[in-house]
Design a protein around this motif. Sequence first.
Motif, PDB file in Angstrom:
ATOM      1  N   CYS B  63     -80.487  -5.606  21.988  1.00 47.58           N
ATOM      2  CA  CYS B  63     -80.455  -4.250  21.419  1.00 47.58           C
ATOM      3  C   CYS B  63     -81.216  -4.217  20.101  1.00 47.58           C
ATOM      4  N   THR B  64     -80.993  -5.238  19.257  1.00 50.83           N
ATOM      5  CA  THR B  64     -81.711  -5.316  17.987  1.00 50.83           C
ATOM      6  C   THR B  64     -83.202  -5.444  18.250  1.00 50.83           C
ATOM      7  N   GLU B  65     -83.558  -6.279  19.224  1.00 50.85           N
ATOM      8  CA  GLU B  65     -84.967  -6.461  19.588  1.00 50.85           C
ATOM      9  C   GLU B  65     -85.582  -5.126  19.986  1.00 50.85           C
ATOM     10  N   SER B  66     -84.856  -4.375  20.806  1.00 52.32           N
ATOM     11  CA  SER B  66     -85.375  -3.113  21.317  1.00 52.32           C
ATOM     12  C   SER B  66     -85.737  -2.171  20.175  1.00 52.32           C
ATOM     13  N   ILE B  67     -84.886  -2.153  19.151  1.00 53.48           N
ATOM     14  CA  ILE B  67     -85.065  -1.179  18.091  1.00 53.48           C
ATOM     15  C   ILE B  67     -86.021  -1.664  17.013  1.00 53.48           C
ATOM     16  N   THR B  68     -86.042  -2.947  16.744  1.00 50.34           N
ATOM     17  CA  THR B  68     -86.821  -3.421  15.598  1.00 50.34           C
ATOM     18  C   THR B  68     -88.126  -4.115  15.973  1.00 50.34           C
ATOM     19  N   ARG B  69     -88.315  -4.480  17.235  1.00 47.29           N
ATOM     20  CA  ARG B  69     -89.481  -5.295  17.555  1.00 47.29           C
ATOM     21  C   ARG B  69     -90.478  -4.551  18.427  1.00 47.29           C
ATOM     22  N   SER B  70     -90.744  -3.318  18.114  1.00 51.13           N
ATOM     23  CA  SER B  70     -91.783  -2.597  18.829  1.00 51.13           C
ATOM     24  C   SER B  70     -93.122  -3.264  18.526  1.00 51.13           C
ATOM     25  N   HIS B  71     -94.110  -3.012  19.403  1.00 52.84           N
ATOM     26  CA  HIS B  71     -95.376  -3.746  19.238  1.00 52.84           C
ATOM     27  C   HIS B  71     -96.124  -3.333  17.978  1.00 52.84           C
ATOM     28  N   SER B  72     -95.858  -2.138  17.475  1.00 58.87           N
ATOM     29  CA  SER B  72     -96.462  -1.731  16.206  1.00 58.87           C
ATOM     30  C   SER B  72     -95.367  -1.043  15.417  1.00 58.87           C
ATOM     31  N   PRO B  73     -95.528  -0.976  14.087  1.00 60.69           N
ATOM     32  CA  PRO B  73     -94.455  -0.336  13.329  1.00 60.69           C
ATOM     33  C   PRO B  73     -94.328   1.137  13.731  1.00 60.69           C
ATOM     34  N   THR B  74     -93.202   1.518  14.239  1.00 61.99           N
ATOM     35  CA  THR B  74     -93.008   2.897  14.652  1.00 61.99           C
ATOM     36  C   THR B  74     -92.206   3.615  13.582  1.00 61.99           C
TER      37      THR B  74
END
Lengths: 136, 359
Positions: B63-74
Amino acid sequence: MSLDSIPIHVVPPGEPGLTGNAPPLLRELLEMVRRLLETGEPSAIDLSALPLTPADLDWLRDKLGAGEISVTLQANGESTLNETACPGVWWVTHHNEQGAVTSQFIEVAFVPDLVKAHPQDVEIGSGYLELLVSDL
Amino acid sequence: MQGPLIDTLARRGVTRRTFLKYCATLASMMALPPTAGRAMAEAMAAARRPSVIWLPFQECTGCTESITRSHSPTIEGMIFDMISLDYQETLMAAAGHQAEEALHAAMQDNAGKYLLIVDGSIPLGQDGAYSCIGGRSNVDILKEAAQGAAAVIAVGSCASFGGIPKANPNPTGAVSVSDLVKDKPIVNIPGCPPIPVVMTGVLAHYLTFGSLPELDDKGRPKSFFGETIHDRCYRRPFYDQGKFAKTFDDEGARQGWCLFELGCKGPVTHNACATVKWNGGTSWPVESGHGCLGCSEPDFWDGGGFYKALSAPADPLKFAAAAAVVGAGAGVAVSVANRVKKSAAKATHETTTLADLEK
């Protein structure tokens, strides 16, 4: 190995044609334009929230035509705010950085909010100008 | 770095218009009136950073990955950075006693006002000993932290419904947040993992209106979980035409036909994947050729098989009733096919087993 050797060809389902959902929007727009004239209150229609097919959108865009002003905004992807042939009616499309449409509106306003500069931003701009003047 | 959100965003190179545009799209996704985008932008721009405490329990950090590790800063990521995240084990620099001190300081300073985010389920077996942080069991920590929270946001299917740890036979006695916390407003954001924008949407709603969004009977925000995957699926026309892929490599699969008979759980799964998509709007499971697993529904892991068509009966004797409940044309077709198999088996005096009825 090239991906061409994988024999998958996705056939998109046939584009559904006109649904008849677009014409009522013209009446709604008429109401909104009248309200703008009477009270100055801007309003908007969220096109992505309505069951409109691409054909419906084309029909609507065709009917509303193109006006004199097109505004392009570069902010986290391109946005276009184009006045239609009816002054005060703007076709607003937001794209993301990959170019996909993220949302689409028809705005009824003298000038869309997004185009106006915010007083706080103007203040920052005036600060910058003061700096330029003081350097003269 | 206290101050209005818009100043912090400006420092990160996000202009006011970018933010206005983002809010217009967010409001549209949340099915709010078009004018709400502006109200949202104004309220959020001026908002002080709310204190947020994030407690990870029995979870995989997906869940943390999903929210914080997008391929570019969103902008989602940035808004997330902007909240005063006072405790998050995975992201915080502090560790050990310092981390625990930060948690308690945040809870005391913002008593009654902080948002509590929980990911992961809470094990109750062996007095909660299956998952402990700093020598304390998850259930203890949750109860203490929930007491002073303004609201609790359960992120992911584990926190919302128990998720995979709760899957049969549930060795740790895992339960969801709402099983334990009864006196606070709880928002469930299920999904394995959940869609990042849903989380931003809930935060934006809280900052704009000072309240949580409208929820469905499972505690999920209606704006994102109001419709099923099937309702908004781009393959829906094929379902309506009765065109189904029968295997993952047949002609139907190549033509992108409906994956219902391959076990797609889209018709009973409420989530926004079909409209919001994943990886910056690139694709989503059905578009990639695989049926929906139903990850945002309770007990999806025990749903009877990811590749079993929805109408396949759980109990052969009740198969007609099961088909009626699903009520879908194709469901009936599958069960008719099953019925043919069953009568064929009867004719040859063979015993029909559940395995015979499964695809």
